[in-house]
Design an enzyme around this catalytic site. Structure first.
Site, PDB file in Angstrom:
ATOM      1  CB  SER A  16      -0.975  -0.033   1.176  1.00 19.23           C
ATOM      2  OG  SER A  16      -1.859   1.051   1.088  1.00 19.23           O
TER       3      SER A  16
ATOM      4  CG  ASP B   1      -3.349   3.652  -1.608  1.00 21.08           C
ATOM      5  OD1 ASP B   1      -4.107   3.423  -2.566  1.00 21.08           O
ATOM      6  OD2 ASP B   1      -3.313   2.936  -0.592  1.00 21.08           O
TER       7      ASP B   1
ATOM      8  CG  ASP C  80      -6.737   0.625  -0.434  1.00 20.94           C
ATOM      9  OD1 ASP C  80      -5.830   1.455  -0.646  1.00 20.94           O
ATOM     10  OD2 ASP C  80      -6.783  -0.079   0.589  1.00 20.94           O
TER      11      ASP C  80
ATOM     12  CG  ASP D 291      -2.951  -0.949  -1.852  1.00 22.21           C
ATOM     13  OD1 ASP D 291      -3.402   0.200  -1.759  1.00 22.21           O
ATOM     14  OD2 ASP D 291      -2.840  -1.718  -0.877  1.00 22.21           O
TER      15      ASP D 291
END
Ligand code: MG
Length: 460
Positions: free
Chosen positions: A103, A244, A248, A246
Site C-alpha cells: 500500500s 495510493d 484503494d 495499491d
C-alpha cells in the site's frame, strides 16, 4: 505457542526479512487450509502491487496455496479493490483472494491481505483462527494427486467493467481535463484508461509502475502531491486525482489546484447518496462536516474506531449506505466491501457532471471546519493510563460535557471537539481539535495539549 502476525490491516513486514518466501508460502498454505475446512473453498484469486518484492512473494504465496490443494487464479499487478470485487461477485467462481501489497508503507516493506468468500477482508476473530493454525502447525499438505493448478485471471478487466458501468460517459462538450497521478502504483493499469473511456481528457503523472517510486512516495498526502497541484494549476485542469500504491484510496485536487481533504470528499459523496433514514459510517477522527450532511438529509452518522476494518464492520452491522475515512478511503458496500479508490473517483466525476459545477464551487457550498492535529511523545506503557487520567479529569472538571469513548476520549463542545487518542504504531499520543473557525480550533488544540501534558507529567 500463539503469536501475532496480523497488524492493523493484513500482515506487513520488511521484504526478505520478516516476509521471506518460506514465511509467505507457509501462511498461504495455512489460509488455503482454513478455506478448505471452513468453506469447502479452493479457488483463490491472487493479485499484487508493483513493489520490487511482490513477484517473489507472489510466487511463494502461489506455491503455498497449491500445496494446500487450492487452485490459483493469478491476476498479476492489479488494484486491491479489483481482487476484492471479483471475489465478492463470485465472478469465475473465485472463492477467496490474496493481495500482495505494501500500500503506502516504506518501499522496503510489503504485505499480505486476505479476502474471505463474502469479499470482506480477514480481520478480528478470523485473524486469530489463522494465527492459531500457523503457530500450532495444524495444517495439511495435499497429496500428490490433489495439488492445485495455476490459471491466469484478469481481475483488472472485471474491475474496469464495473467502473465503466458505475461511471457516466460524457460528450465532448462536457469532457473534463483530468490530471491523474497513479504514484507508480497498481491503478496505473486501470484508472487512466477508465477516465478516457468515460470521455475525459486525461494527462497522467507517475503512471509507469515502478517499485522504486521515483516520482513520489506511495502515500497520497499533501506534501507528496505538490507536483500534482502545480500541474493542475499550470494546465488549468478541472480536477486532479491521486491514488495510493495499491489503489484503494484516492485524493483529489480541485480546479484551483487546492488539496481536498478526504473528509470533504466523503461528505460530498455521502450528501449525494444519503436518503432519509440512511446511515453513514466514519472513524472518530473525521470532521463534523459529516454530521452536518447527515442532518441535512435526515440520516445518521455512526462513528467507529480508526481503521477500515472497523468502518466496514459497522457498515455491515448497521446496513449503512456509505462509509469513509479521512485518508481518502471510501466504501460503497453494495459494490465492494472495502476501500475503493477507483469507485470514489468515478463517483466524484458523476457528481461534478450532474451538478454542472467545479469541485471548488461544490466545496464552497459546505460550512468550513478547521482541524489541527498534534502529537506528544509518550511511551506505550503510559498510553492507556494517560487516556484514563484525561477521562477522569474531564468527568470531574466538565461534568456536563458530552464525551465519546469509542477510541480514546473525544470531548464535544457546541462549536468544536477535541480528541485524545494513543497511536499504537509509534511512541506518540495524538491530540486532534476541530472548530468552526481557525481561532477556535487553535484554542481547542491549546486546551487539549495543556491537559495531555499535565496528565502525562503526573504519570512519569
Ligand atoms: Mg492502500
Amino acid at each position: 505457542m500463539v503469536g501475532k502476525l496480523f497488524g492493523t490491516t493484513g500482515i506487513r513486514g520488511t521484504a526478505n526479512d520478516f516476509l521471506t518466501p518460506e514465511f509467505c508460502s507457509k501462511i498461504a498454505c495455512v489460509f488455503g487450509n482454513y478455506l478448505n475446512e471452513k468453506f469447502n473453498a479452493k479457488n483463490v484469486l491472487v493479485g499484487m502491487d508493483p513493489r520490487t518484492s511482490s513477484d517473489m512473494i507472489r510466487t511463494a504465496v502461489i506455491s503455498g496455496l497449491l500445496s494446500a490443494g487450492c487452485d490459483v487464479y493469478d491476476s498479476g499487478i492489479t488494484p486491491v479493490p479489483s481482487i476484492q470485487y471479483a471475489v465478492k461477485e463470485k465472478i469465475y467462481k473465485f472463492d477467496a483472494g490474496i493481495m500482495i501489497t505494501g500500500s503506502h508503507i516504506p518501499i522496503d516493506r510489503n504485505g499480505l491481505k486476505f479476502f474471505m468468500p463474502d469479499g470482506n477482508e480477514v480481520y478480528g476473530k478470523t485473524e486469530e483462527e489463522i494465527e492459531n493454525i500457523y503457530f500450532g502447525n495444524k495444517f495439511k499438505r495435499a497429496s500428490w494427486n490433489e495439488i492445485g493448478k495455476i490459471y491466469t485471471a484478469d481481475a483488472g478487466k472485471i474491475y474496469k467493467e464495473m467502473l465503466l458501468k458505475e461511471g457516466v460517459k460524457v460528450s465532448k462538450e462536457d469532457a473534463l481535463t483530468i490530471i491523474v497521478d497513479t504514484g507508480h502504483g497498481a491503478q496505473s493499469n486501470v484508472m487512466p484508461q477508465i477516465l478516457r473511456e468515460l470521455g475525459h481528457k486525461v494527462i497522467t503523472l507517475n503512471a509507469q509502475m515502478d517499485g522504486f517510486f521515483p516520482g513520489r512516495p506511495s502515500e497520497p498526502d499533501k506534501k507528496n502531491l505538490e507536483n500534482l497541484m502545480k500541474v493542475v494549476r499550470a494546465l488549468n485542469a478541472d480536477i486532479g486525482m491521486a491514488f495510493d500504491g495499491d489503489g484503494d484510496r484516492s485524493i483529489f485536487i480541485d480546479d484551483k489546484g487546492e488539496y481536498v481533504m478526504g473528509d470533504m470528499v466523503g461528505a460530498i459523496i455521502a450528501d449525494y447518496l444519503m436518503r432519509k433514514g440512511d446511515i453513514v459510517v466514519t472513524g472518530i477522527t473525521t470532521s463534523a462536516i459529516i454530521e452536518y450532511v447527515a442532518e441535512k438529509n435526515g440520516g445518521r452518522v455512526i462513528r467507529t474506531k480508526v481503521g477500515a476494518a472497523d468502518v466496514v464492520g459497522a457498515i455491515m452491522k448497521n446496513n449503512a449506505v456509505f462509509g469513509f475515512e479521512e485518508n481518502g478511503g471510501s466504501i460503497f458496500p453494495t459494490l465492494n466491501l472495502g476501500r475503493e479508490g477507483g469507485l470514489t473517483a468515478v463517483q466524484i466525476l458523476k457528481i461534478l457532471h450532474e451538478k454542472k459545477k467545479d469541485l471548488s464551487e461544490i466545496i464552497a457550498e459546505y460550512p468550513k471546519f478547521y482541524q489541527i492535529k498534534e502529537k506528544i511523545q509518550c511511551r506505550d506503557e503510559l498510553k492507556n493510563k494517560l487516556t484514563a487520567a484525561i477521562k477522569d479529569r474531564i468527568k470531574i472538571e466538565m461534568n456536563n460535557t458530552k464525551i465519546d469513548e469509542t477510541d480514546g476520549v473525544k470531548i464535544y463542545f457546541s462549536d468544536g471537539w477535541v480528541l485524545f487518542r494513543p497511536s499504537w504504531t509509534e511512541p506518540i499520543y495524538r491530540i486532534f481539535a476541530e472548530g468552526k473557525t481557525e481561532s477556535r480550533a487553535k484554542e481547542l488544540i491549546e486546551f487539549g495539549r495543556k491537559i495531555a501534558n499535565e496528565e502525562l507529567n503526573k504519570l512519569v
